[in-house]
Every structure is written in C-alpha cells, then in structure tokens.
Scaffold this motif. Structure first.
Motif, mmCIF file in Angstrom:
data_model
loop_
_atom_site.group_PDB
_atom_site.id
_atom_site.type_symbol
_atom_site.label_atom_id
_atom_site.label_comp_id
_atom_site.label_asym_id
_atom_site.label_seq_id
_atom_site.Cartn_x
_atom_site.Cartn_y
_atom_site.Cartn_z
ATOM 1 N N ARG A 82 -10.045 12.802 -6.714
ATOM 2 C CA ARG A 82 -10.395 11.467 -6.326
ATOM 3 C C ARG A 82 -8.993 10.642 -5.895
ATOM 4 N N LEU A 83 -8.121 11.411 -6.655
ATOM 5 C CA LEU A 83 -6.757 10.639 -6.355
ATOM 6 C C LEU A 83 -6.012 10.895 -4.922
ATOM 7 N N MET B 269 -5.378 5.209 1.471
ATOM 8 C CA MET B 269 -4.612 4.210 1.368
ATOM 9 C C MET B 269 -3.231 4.218 2.252
ATOM 10 N N GLY B 270 -2.735 5.706 2.384
ATOM 11 C CA GLY B 270 -1.407 5.604 3.085
ATOM 12 C C GLY B 270 -1.955 5.825 4.874
ATOM 13 N N TYR C 295 0.845 -1.211 0.097
ATOM 14 C CA TYR C 295 -0.009 0.065 -0.166
ATOM 15 C C TYR C 295 0.837 1.199 0.116
ATOM 16 N N LEU C 296 2.121 1.299 0.679
ATOM 17 C CA LEU C 296 2.966 2.443 0.649
ATOM 18 C C LEU C 296 3.316 2.422 -0.938
ATOM 19 N N VAL C 297 3.751 1.693 -1.787
ATOM 20 C CA VAL C 297 3.934 1.849 -2.948
ATOM 21 C C VAL C 297 2.668 2.404 -3.671
ATOM 22 N N LEU C 298 1.641 1.949 -3.580
ATOM 23 C CA LEU C 298 0.701 2.464 -4.369
ATOM 24 C C LEU C 298 0.236 3.988 -3.921
ATOM 25 N N THR C 299 0.337 4.188 -2.439
ATOM 26 C CA THR C 299 0.219 5.363 -2.100
ATOM 27 C C THR C 299 1.213 6.365 -2.653
#
Length: 410
Positions: free
Chosen positions: A171-172, A179-180, A145-149
C-alpha cells in the motif's frame, strides 16, 4: 542565479543519457519484464529521480526567480540540497543495483534530506514574496507532495532493513507512486504551464478562471488516490480519483485552448506543440481508463494495465512534456548566461539560432512513435514490439538530447 538551475538540469541530462545507454545495452528487453525487482527499481529511479526530478528541481529554482521577481531565499542552501540529493540518489541507485538494503535505506534518508532542504528553500522564498496565484500554489502543492513521496519511499527503505510494516508495504508503494507521479509531476507541469504557455504563444488576455479549479481538482485526485491506496478503498474510489483527474485534464485542455485563442504567435515551437498533443492523448486515455474501471473493476489491479498506464503517463506525458519544454528552456538559459551580458554591445546570435526547430519536431515525433510501439507491445503481449520500440525510443531520445546538449557549444 542561472548557475544553480543549470547545475540541476545538466545533471539531469547526464542521468537521462545514462538511462538510455543502459537501455540500449539490454536492447530494451527490461521494459517487457516485471518492474518489481532490483533492476526495475534501479532503472525507474534513475529516470524518475536522476532525470525527471532533477530537471524539475532546476526548473523550479529558475521559475521562482521569474514568477516572483525576487532572489532565492538561499543559494547556499540550494547547493547543499544538490549535494544531498545527488549523493543520496546515487547511493540509493547503487543499493538497488547491488540489492543491498542498507544502501537503499541510507541513500533514501540522504535523498529525502535533500528534498526537505529544497522544500524549505522554495517555501521560504514563496513566504517572503507573498505572491499567491495558481502558479505558486500549484508549485507549492507539488513540492509538498514530493516531500510526502520521499517520506513514503524512506519508510519502505527502512522496512527493507527492519521489516515493520508487514502487509501494508504494498500500500505504501502504491501511494508512493501515485503521489509522486500525479501530485509532484502533475501539479508541477500544469502549474508551470500557466506561466510558460502564454510566454511561448505570446498570449495576453486569456481567462484566469480555469487554473484555480484545475489546482483544486488535481489536488483532490492526488489525495483521494493516495488515501485509497493507503486504506485499501477499492475500485470505486479508484474510479472517483480518475474521474477527478479527468475533470482536471479537461479543464486544462480548455485553458490551453483559451491561451491559443489569445495568442500573438502562431507557432510556439515544435516541442511545445508536441506537449499539447501528448496532453490530449493522456486525456483520451483517462476517458478509456475511467470506463474500464467502472465496467471491469478487477481489471485495474491487472499488472499489465498498471505497467501500460505507468509508461503512458510517465514517459508519454511527463517525460515528453519535460523534453518539449527543454527545447525552449535550455536555449533561453544558455543564451541569457552566455550572451545576455553582451547583447547590445556586440553581434550575438538570436535564441532561435541555438536550436533547429525542424530537428526538434523529428525528435519528438520519433520518441512519440516509439512509445506507441511499446504500448502496443505491452497491450497485446508482443514482446518483439516492446523490444523494438524500446530500442527506437532510446535511439531517438539520445539523438534528441544530443540536439539539446549541442546548445551548450553554440
């Protein structure tokens, strides 16, 4: 191996001190202002990236060594990760401070590169160890999730320079925050706790049935919440995501009670006790928030509620939990680094001599009280409460961190 975690943790401590010194210069007034401006972004990223994430990364490096009982895949990669992440975060912060979109984009790219190096290093370490349990799975998900954040943040940084996302930028941003906060910090804290709380309580024989369910529910809450923001799902999906998170929190509370039931040590330390109190507070707030979402769906989009929820979660739970754990982690790391090789050969201080638990209790209580004052001010619109609470929070936080830093000279 201790040098790499300590490098991240010390850098995080410096960022923490910088954050609160700057807050004192503004007398805490920035807390009561809208956060969607360059100054707000600068301060929030200084706390979340410069302090919280930096500390968490150092803790992951150390915990993997303890949990997996094997060396990190590559220490050199760890140091490269440090250089990229610190350099990128510094450029990003400078971009926010100076309102220069090119710096924001460049800093975001370099910081994300550091995050990817971190994820690869940890992922390879886990793959080679092949020890999959609630601790390692929760940590792996958190790092993912850190990578996606970071990726979502990078997309927004690029959008500042070359607007391409149009109406979905907000939205982003919402998915980036969710997520973060929920995915990265939430899964990491709960995952670490499955290992550390039994250590602090000297607990043996507690049930292992709850952690897998907590990991599953927390992941579902993270994914559903992020998708809801990205796709514009509305208040109903918001409520379902919060319901899943509440279920995970309730199971987490049950698991903590199970650990305490099997404890062989009555007092794990004031810092750890306060993390438990803060978890109960967050759980109670989630119950109230869930009721508000279903009774008054439009209220969830109200900026005041979002700010109040953000402060309660990020500082009232995430930050307070990290600070509480630091009261145990820092003495352990420093004692092991400085006195471990000399133990048994000469007289050395015991670990409890490095920090006074009574002062830890005072510091945690002072910070908690200050946060409650800030939340009261935000809730009723009383800026005087916000300013006073903000100043008190910075003073208490600086004094508490002084207590932590003092360990290094003992």
């Amino acid at each position: 191996m201790l040098r790499l975690p300590l490098l991240f943790i010390v850098t995080g401590i410096l960022s923490f001190l910088g954050f609160h010194v700057l807050s004192l210069f503004s007398l805490g007034a920035w807390i009561g202002e809208p956060l969607r401006n360059p100054e707000g972004w600068f301060r929030i990223h200084l706390m979340v990236l410069g302090w919280g994430t930096m500390i968490a990364m150092g803790a992951v490096y150390q915990l993997m060594d303890v949990v997996l009982q094997r060396k990190l895949y590559s220490r050199k990669l760890g140091y490269l990760h440090y250089v990229c992440f610190v350099g990128g975060s510094s450029i990003l912060l400078a971009g926010f401070y100076r309102s220069e979109v090119s710096l924001i984009a460049a800093g975001g790219m370099l910081a994300w590169a550091g995050i990817c190096l971190f994820a690869w290093n940890i992922g390879q370490t886990m793959r080679l160890a092949a020890q999959w349990n609630a601790v390692t799975i929760s940590t792996a998900c958190a790092v993912g999730y850190l990578v996606l954040t970071g990726f979502l943040g990078l997309m927004m940084g690029i959008d500042f320079v070359h607007p391409i996302w149009g109406g979905i930028h907000d939205r982003l941003l919402s998915a980036h925050i969710w997520m973060g906060a929920i995915g990265w910090f939430g899964l990491l804290i709960t995952g670490f706790s499955y290992k550390m709380l039994p250590m602090f309580y000297l607990s043996h024989g507690e049930s292992a049935q709850h952690p897998p369910a907590i990991v599953l529910l927390w992941n579902l809450a993270t994914l559903l919440g992020a998708l809801q923001f990205l796709l514009g799902g509305g208040a109903f999906l918001n409520g379902v995501a919060i319901l899943l998170l509440l279920a995970a929190l309730l199971l987490y509370e049950i698991h903590m009670r199970e650990i305490r039931k099997h404890r062989h040590k009555s007092n794990p330390g004031s810092g750890i006790l306060w993390t438990i109190y803060c978890t109960r507070g967050l759980t109670a707030y989630a119950v109230v928030l869930l009721g508000l979402v279903f009774v008054l769906p439009g209220l969830f989009a109200h900026e005041k509620l979002v700010i109040l929820s953000g402060w309660l979660y990020l500082y009232g739970w995430v930050a307070m939990t990290i600070l509480g754990y630091l009261s145990k982690i820092i003495p352990f790391l420093w004692w092991t680094h400085k006195y471990g090789p000399r133990s048994g050969k000469e007289k050395v201080p015991v670990m409890n001599d490095l920090i006074h638990d009574r002062y830890v209790e005072y510091g945690m209580a002072g910070m908690c009280g200050s946060i409650l004052l800030i939340l009261l001010g935000i809730g009723v619109g009383g800026m005087a409460f916000v300013w006073i609470g903000g100043c008190l929070l910075s003073v208490c936080s600086l004094l508490y961190m002084g207590l932590i830093v003092r360990v290094f000279i003992r």
